[in-house]
Design an enzyme around this catalytic site. Structure first.
Site, mmCIF file in Angstrom:
data_model
loop_
_atom_site.group_PDB
_atom_site.id
_atom_site.type_symbol
_atom_site.label_atom_id
_atom_site.label_comp_id
_atom_site.label_asym_id
_atom_site.label_seq_id
_atom_site.Cartn_x
_atom_site.Cartn_y
_atom_site.Cartn_z
ATOM 1 N N TYR A 1 37.050 1.718 27.435
ATOM 2 C CA TYR A 1 36.044 1.041 28.269
ATOM 3 C C TYR A 1 36.749 0.133 29.279
ATOM 4 O O TYR A 1 36.457 0.163 30.482
ATOM 5 C CB TYR A 1 35.118 0.231 27.356
ATOM 6 C CG TYR A 1 34.107 -0.652 28.054
ATOM 7 C CD1 TYR A 1 33.154 -0.136 28.915
ATOM 8 C CD2 TYR A 1 34.081 -2.037 27.801
ATOM 9 C CE1 TYR A 1 32.216 -0.964 29.519
ATOM 10 C CE2 TYR A 1 33.139 -2.858 28.390
ATOM 11 C CZ TYR A 1 32.210 -2.317 29.256
ATOM 12 O OH TYR A 1 31.274 -3.139 29.852
ATOM 13 N N ILE B 1 26.679 -10.456 27.204
ATOM 14 C CA ILE B 1 25.363 -10.878 27.691
ATOM 15 C C ILE B 1 24.387 -10.946 26.514
ATOM 16 O O ILE B 1 24.275 -10.001 25.730
ATOM 17 C CB ILE B 1 24.828 -9.900 28.775
ATOM 18 C CG1 ILE B 1 25.822 -9.789 29.952
ATOM 19 C CG2 ILE B 1 23.447 -10.340 29.263
ATOM 20 C CD1 ILE B 1 26.082 -11.083 30.715
ATOM 21 N N GLN C 1 20.257 -2.873 28.455
ATOM 22 C CA GLN C 1 20.041 -4.312 28.234
ATOM 23 C C GLN C 1 19.887 -5.071 29.548
ATOM 24 O O GLN C 1 18.941 -5.832 29.742
ATOM 25 C CB GLN C 1 21.202 -4.912 27.426
ATOM 26 C CG GLN C 1 20.992 -6.375 27.063
ATOM 27 C CD GLN C 1 22.268 -7.080 26.615
ATOM 28 O OE1 GLN C 1 23.377 -6.582 26.827
ATOM 29 N NE2 GLN C 1 22.115 -8.242 25.996
ATOM 30 N N LYS D 1 36.911 0.241 33.349
ATOM 31 C CA LYS D 1 36.437 -0.895 34.159
ATOM 32 C C LYS D 1 37.513 -1.343 35.156
ATOM 33 O O LYS D 1 37.198 -1.697 36.299
ATOM 34 C CB LYS D 1 35.984 -2.054 33.258
ATOM 35 C CG LYS D 1 34.640 -1.789 32.592
ATOM 36 C CD LYS D 1 33.519 -1.736 33.619
ATOM 37 C CE LYS D 1 32.255 -1.098 33.116
ATOM 38 N NZ LYS D 1 31.248 -0.843 34.154
HETATM 39 C C1 AKB Z 1 30.967 -4.948 25.342
HETATM 40 O O1 AKB Z 1 31.010 -5.729 24.375
HETATM 41 O O2 AKB Z 1 31.520 -3.849 25.359
HETATM 42 C C2 AKB Z 1 30.232 -5.413 26.587
HETATM 43 C C3 AKB Z 1 31.122 -6.083 27.560
HETATM 44 C C4 AKB Z 1 31.736 -7.377 27.244
HETATM 45 O O3 AKB Z 1 31.335 -5.579 28.623
HETATM 46 N N1 AKB Z 1 29.162 -6.276 26.208
#
Ligand code: AKB
Length: 320
Positions: free
Chosen positions: A143, A173, A12, A147
């Site tokens: 995730y 985004i 994206q 990060k």
């Molecule tokens: C997600 O929803 O996992 C991503 C983000 C907020 O990093 N778009």
């Protein structure tokens, strides 16, 4: 001049960032790194495209040497929704891919590495409104864990090796060029497509879900501005909060109804509700504003008008 490689160029953000960087630095100066997917015509016609997988170090080194790459942007990541379905894959891509890139950048003495982060670094114990730059980072998704680790790793390479590594915490985004894949904030894109196609959307988080969001032109501006910022002025490196707008799903629906009065929305929350509930409502981005002049242009209604126009045109041409 710099020679830039964008890893994850089919995604994206990557797909649009490559085009923006090519406009600024020249087409031949920006290599689009694509993993498996067939690159779009826009990518192949405006500059070089190469098959690059951050987990395949040998292929990565070949591309870096072939184009004398001295800036790497790592846009490849497994996002929050897909990450919860396959935590080991998220760890592998997000951590091993990142450290391969950082090590290669260190060995080749590259000028800069850009390592995007996300609001996913925050968790249920983080203050939810105007979330501070420096705060509790205890995410509950894999995730988010990768990060937080990625931010710390990037900062470590700055401190330990004197490298220029930078990153910003993207909110959700929203864009109309390339669909997002596997994120929790994907509903904020899908709602516009469904409004145009079916005048109806079933949302996978509830109407009161409020998250920080940003329109793609602001995302591209933030990314380029951080890359261009004077390193000596940066008080942070891999973890800048960047805000633009914050709204609930119900507020999005109201914004759409100003253009499509018959638009209907209903709600069937799934596992992503808990992820969204663990993230902030809004972020305090004063560090980004002070250090490198960050200032967004789009609010919800301006974005809605632009999104509906662009997606409406695609629909009229039979492209969606
Ligand atoms: C997600 O929803 O996992 C991503 C983000 C907020 O990093 N778009």
């Amino acid at each position: 001049m710099k020679n830039i490689l964008v890893v994850g160029s089919a995604g994206q953000i990557g797909s649009e960032l490559v085009l923006t960087l090519r406009e600024i630095y020249g087409g031949d100066k920006v290599v689009a790194g694509i993993r498996k997917t067939k690159p779009s015509k826009k990518l192949t016609e405006t500059g070089p495209c190469e098959v690059v997988d951050a987990l395949d170090t040998k292929a990565l080194v070949e591309v870096v040497d072939k184009y004398k790459i001295d800036v790497i942007i790592n846009m490849a990541a497994i996002l929050s929704g897909t990450g919860e379905k396959n935590p080991m894959l998220a760890w592998d891509v997000n951590m091993n891919g990142l450290i391969n890139i950082l090590e290669l950048a260190r060995e080749r003495k590259m000028k800069q590495v850009l390592v995007p982060s996300s609001i996913a670094v925050f968790g249920p114990t983080t203050p939810v409104d105007d979330t501070p730059q420096e705060t509790i980072l205890k995410p509950t998704t894999i995730y988010g864990v990768t990060k937080v680790a990625g931010e710390l790793l990037g900062d470590y390479y700055v401190k330990r090796y004197g490298m220029d590594v930078r990153g910003l915490r993207y909110p959700g985004i929203i864009s109309h060029e390339t669909l997002p894949g596997g994120g929790t904030t994907d509903y904020a894109v899908a709602i516009y497509y469904e409004a145009i196609k079916n005048k109806k959307y079933t949302c996978f988080v509830n109407e009161n879900t409020r998250l920080p969001m940003m329109y793609m032109p602001d995302c591209l501006k933030a990314t380029v501005d951080l890359m261009e910022a004077d390193f000596s002025k940066l008080n942070y490196h891999c973890d800048y909060n960047v805000g633009a707008m914050s709204f609930t799903v119900a507020e999005m629906a109201e914004s759409i109804k100003k253009h499509i009065p018959e638009f209907e929305i209903d709600y069937e929350p799934d596992f992503r509700q808990a992820i969204a509930d663990s993230w902030p409502n809004s972020v305090d981005d004063s560090a980004a504003r002070n250090d490198w002049g960050w200032k967004p242009d789009f609010d919800l209604d301006a974005m809605t008008a632009d999104m509906l126009k662009a997606i409406g045109e695609k629909h009229a041409k039979g492209l969606i």
